[in-house]
Every structure is written in structure tokens, then in C-alpha cells.
Design an enzyme around this catalytic site. Structure first.
Site, mmCIF file in Angstrom:
data_model
loop_
_atom_site.group_PDB
_atom_site.id
_atom_site.type_symbol
_atom_site.label_atom_id
_atom_site.label_comp_id
_atom_site.label_asym_id
_atom_site.label_seq_id
_atom_site.Cartn_x
_atom_site.Cartn_y
_atom_site.Cartn_z
ATOM 1 N N LYS A 78 -10.459 -43.708 -20.790
ATOM 2 C CA LYS A 78 -9.608 -42.878 -19.920
ATOM 3 C C LYS A 78 -9.430 -43.537 -18.570
ATOM 4 C CE LYS A 78 -13.004 -41.294 -17.010
ATOM 5 N NZ LYS A 78 -13.165 -41.615 -15.608
ATOM 6 N N ASP A 113 -16.726 -35.593 -19.076
ATOM 7 C CA ASP A 113 -15.535 -36.269 -19.602
ATOM 8 C C ASP A 113 -15.405 -36.145 -21.121
ATOM 9 O OD1 ASP A 113 -15.088 -37.214 -17.034
ATOM 10 O OD2 ASP A 113 -15.903 -39.209 -17.430
#
Ligand code: ATP
Length: 312
Positions: free
Chosen positions: A18, A145
Site C-alpha cells: 500500500k 493496516d
């Protein structure tokens, strides 16, 4: 002929890295975490995580970036497998193999990605039948996350980053990542951010998504998005690793539309207009000798998903 009692075949899940398009860091909460408002985008740099029924729990890490990843009980993918196992009546032990391609301790959530992949893979291996929402809830127990790496695409994170809402994004964005050969510790970067804020003596507001960034995403406008990239941890990452400021300046000089430290760093993410511009920037950054490695990737891409298991 397969026996009714044979082990199910191994399952492999591919999971992306990401980048945070923005990371707004708010005040420290009662539980010690900072409140966050972030926009995540999944980018096409992948780890592959394979799980297979075994006599005992274990993990192995292979691939170009295996060094620095613990192959013991602290490995996030193994922890994820064990966590899911506690929610499945009689889960058999699994061996986890991670083919590591996401930079380690680079602010690209590689460990969280492996945890997300292990949840999706073990659910399929054990035929446990969890709903995606249930896996996302378990993911939040493993790290802020992790839920996003199951979801993928482009999404807004709030709370400590784990509360997800999809963000509307049009088109494909092209990224160039400048990597460092030594990672930065996420807790150390947050601590430096707190120190810099205390020294400046400014009040820290509750974090909110930036409307201009959301509309740039909806329009698929890379130039407008580049103007809104921001990261409240960037100053702290540069304070700990001043070379990151020079890399940012070099990338902008060499034609990037915008640049930002990814998450807690030290990876620096540059947005470019086209894949060709990405090649030019990658060549220039490599030639500069300022970065350990350079990777190009597009986003958004899918979250953790099953692929055929590769037989080496
Ligand atoms: P984030 O962006 O989520 O803060 P990061 O990308 O900076 O994380 P990771 O690559 O997730 O950092 O690694 C952070 C640390 O976690 C590593 O230094 C390593 O010791 C540990 N770790 C545990 N399991 C894993 C894993 N499967 N892959 C990578 N690191 C792992």
C-alpha cells in the site's frame, strides 16, 4: 485417486503493498494509538503467501527480500493463521511460506499484507467459510493496516486506520517508489512526530480527509492528486533520515508530479503522469545513486486474492 482423508491442496494468496495518499495524524488516544485519517491505495507490488496443512505450525520466507523478515512465532502471517485457527473449531496446523517481494520496514505494510493474505488463505484451506466482513474484523486485531490489505483498491481509513470505507477513484495512477536499504521503525517515527509536535507546542486537531484529494481521486486526475499528497509523519521521517528530503527534491526535479514519504517511511512514493514518465524517473533516480532500489507500480489494484499455487 484421492482419498477422502487426503489433506486439501495448498492455497496461495497474492497480496499487494500500500501507499498512503494522505496520512493525517491526530492526537494520541486513551489506548495509546494516534487517531488517523488516511487514504490507502493498493499498488501492484505483491507478496505471495502459501499455506499448507502440516504436522506443526511454522513459517518460511523466500524471495529477493526475505532477509529481515522473522521466520518464527513473531511473523505476522503465522500470527494471523493461528488467530484464525482459534476461531475455527478444529483447525489443523499449517505451514506458511511467504514469497517476499514487498520492501521490508519500508512503510508499505508488507507484514500487514502477509497477515491479510494468511487470513484469506487459511479460510480457504480449512474451508472455514468466514464472510469477508468477519475476516476484516479479525484483521483489525492484527494491525491497523491489515483490514485494508484484504479490501484493496482505494479506501479511507479512520480510527487507528482500521475502520474502512471504500473511496471512489477513477482510472489508474502510476507510481515510482524510491527504496532505502535500511528500514525505519514505525513506533520510532510516531515518537519523533510527537517530539516535534511537543517542541512546536501546537494543538493537534482531529484528523479529517481532505476534500480536494477526494475529488482528485473521483476525477482520476493525477496532477490534482499529486498536489494534495500529504503525510503528517513525513517531517518526522526526514528528521530521522535527512536523506529522504533530498530524494524527494530529486524526484520532483526529475519530473514527478508529486512525491510523499509512504506511511512511516523510508520509501518515497512519486506520482507520475504516464508509465513512460515512470520509466524516465526510475532511470534518473537510479542514476543519481541516492536510492538503494527503485520500483514502478500502478494502483489501485485488488486486495488479497487466491491464485494458483506455483510448484517450484
Ligand atoms: P507499516 O507500513 O505497516 O508500518 P512497514 O511496511 O514499515 O509497516 P513491515 O514490512 O510490515 O514494515 O515490517 C515491519 C517489521 O515487522 C519488520 O521489521 C519485521 O521485523 C516484522 N515482521 C513480522 N512479520 C513480517 C512479515 N511477514 N513481513 C515483513 N515484516 C514482518
Amino acid at each position: 485417486m484421492t482419498s477422502a482423508y487426503a489433506d486439501p491442496p495448498p492455497v496461495t494468496v497474492r497480496v499487494p503493498a500500500k501507499v498512503n495518499l494522505e496520512l493525517n495524524v491526530g492526537p494520541v488516544r486513551a489506548d495509546g494509538y494516534h487517531s488517523l485519517s488516511t487514504i490507502y491505495q493498493a499498488v501492484a507490488i505483491y507478496d505471495d503467501v502459501t499455506v499448507a496443512i502440516a504436522d506443526d505450525w511454522g513459517v518460511a520466507v523466500t524471495g529477493p527480500l526475505a532477509a529481515g523478515v522473522p521466520a518464527d512465532e513473531t511473523n505476522l502471517a503465522l500470527r494471523a493463521a493461528r488467530l484464525l485457527g482459534t476461531h475455527v473449531g478444529s483447525a489443523e496446523p499449517v505451514h506458511v511460506t511467504i514469497r517476499k517481494n514487498i520492501p521490508v520496514a519500508g512503510g508499505m505494510a508488507g507484514g500487514s499484507a502477509d497477515a491479510a493474505a494468511a487470513l484469506v488463505a487459511c479460510d480457504a484451506l480449512w474451508d472455514a467459510g468466514f464472510e469477508r466482513e468477519e475476516l476484516i474484523d479479525l484483521a483489525a486485531e492484527l494491525g491497523s493496516d491489515v483490514p485494508f490489505l484484504i479490501l484493496g483498491g482505494t479506501a479511507m481509513g479512520s480510527g487507528r486506520g482500521e475502520q474502512m470505507a471504500s473511496a471512489l477513484a477513477r482510472g489508474t495512477f502510476h507510481w515510482v517508489f524510491a527504496l532505502s536499504d535500511e528500514g525505519l521503525s514505525t513506533p520510532a517515527v510516531y515518537a519523533e512526530c510527537d517530539r516535534l509536535r511537543a517542541r512546536a507546542g501546537v494543538a493537534v486537531p482531529e484528523p479529517r480527509p481532505t476534500p480536494e484529494l477526494m475529488s482528485a481521486l473521483r476525477a482520476g486526475d493525477a496532477r490534482a492528486l499529486a498536489a494534495t499528497l500529504r503525510n503528517d509523519l513525513q517531517e518526522a521521517a526526514i528528521s530521522l533520515r535527512p536523506a529522504l528530503g533530498e530524494i524527494l527534491a530529486a524526484g520532483l526535479d526529475e519530473g514527478a508530479l508529486g512525491g510523499v514519504v509512504s506511511g512511516s517511511g523510508p520509501t518515497v512514493a512519486f506520482l507520475v503522469a504516464t508509465p513512460e514518465a515512470g520509466i524516465d524517473l526510475a532511470v534518473a533516480l537510479t542514476a543519481s545513486g541516492m536510492t538503494a532500489d527503485v520500483r514502478r507500480a500502478s494502483g489501485p489494484t485488488h486486495g488479497a486474492h487466491i491464485i494458483p499455487t506455483r510448484v517450484d
